[in-house]
Design an enzyme around this catalytic site. Sequence first.
Site, PDB file in Angstrom:
ATOM      1  N   LYS A   1      -2.825  29.456 -30.468  1.00 46.28           N
ATOM      2  CA  LYS A   1      -3.015  28.763 -31.740  1.00 46.28           C
ATOM      3  C   LYS A   1      -3.253  29.705 -32.919  1.00 46.28           C
ATOM      4  O   LYS A   1      -2.955  29.370 -34.066  1.00 46.28           O
ATOM      5  CB  LYS A   1      -4.190  27.785 -31.627  1.00 46.28           C
TER       6      LYS A   1
ATOM      7  N   ASP B   1      -9.263  20.059 -31.917  1.00 44.80           N
ATOM      8  CA  ASP B   1      -9.692  19.754 -30.560  1.00 44.80           C
ATOM      9  C   ASP B   1     -10.189  21.019 -29.874  1.00 44.80           C
ATOM     10  O   ASP B   1     -10.468  21.009 -28.680  1.00 44.80           O
ATOM     11  CB  ASP B   1      -8.537  19.140 -29.755  1.00 44.80           C
TER      12      ASP B   1
END
Length: 379
Positions: A69, A114
């Site tokens: 990410k 998340d």
Amino acid sequence: MREPRVVSNPLVAPSQVGPLTADPTAFHRTLPGYEPTPLVESPQSARRLGVAAVHVKDESARLGMPSFKVLGASWATYRVLLRHLGSSPEEIPTLDALATRLAGSNLRLCAATDGNHGRAVARMAQLLGLRAIILVPADMVDERIAAIRSEGADVEVVDGGYDDAIARSAALASDDTLVVSDTSWDGYVDPPMWVIDGYSTMIAEIRDQYRDKGLSAPTVVAAQIGVGAFAAAVARGFAEHDGVHLVGVEPTQADCVTASIEAGGVLTIPGPQLSMMAGLNCGTPSIIAWPDVSSGYQTFVTISDEQAADAMRLLAADGVVSGESGAAGLGGLLAHADALGLGPSDSVLVISTEGATDVANYRTIVGAAPAAVTAPAKG
């Protein structure tokens, strides 16, 4: 709860998928500790699937973090800050130059997450000497919250799911609080597009590694889907390769893209989404990612948590530490191999998008703690 299913995509149109960009790679190479992550074989997965080979892009350690990410978060943060400063990449080409330009500012970065995206935004704030506030859903495990706080960020737990955290981040946007989101909403489109662009560095690495290893292009590529940013990048990298079958994978409890494909357009599914595949617990597809995702994938499949756990154990047997969301791509192929028509002539590519970000759960599923992780990583 829906049962795991296979959905053929009536909207597939590979020629409509956008191009891959090379712009972020030079910037990523200026980040501390940048190097390509490994592409490794998983012979046990190949035997289970009955295919010629399975190659795994292992993103369990990327720029000192346990997930891919940071590639999207770093590029999007960079571009958001350049726009705020009214500057261009040519004027401020590196992370160090940007940090110098921002010295003494009172800016704050903000993201909903998340887990992995928010931690990456927090890391970028730390590297740049900025403050950060990260919004997380109420069901996030303590270890992931602690990892975000270890980057120096403030964490606010939102009463609700990921979509509620997104709404809270949007409400905090101001002249000195800049939101870096990997999903889009009305009036907010550029940063999520930059997140997708940021993942192109990983796709370029995969292409180089296939070439350097003398491998033929994969015939099957599986990509897990949350809001769709990662899946869009994969589509840009592989959709127009002749003979490749792109398979999108979602949890049965968070199947917003599959449900949208079935409906013929973007929709929001009821929440909360509570799969253990926390990075995929999204209720609404990104409207920026949707065109590439809906055009690029021939098939979408959904899987249960236990089917993801099966993939985690199989990857561990071949030495790949893969978390719940990271193993989902392989999990989708294992669960639906017959329906997908996998066979001995196929070469499969999966991307393990994260390592063990919940060590206790990893230990419960795999039967041992990951060798590379004994405590929440700080970088």
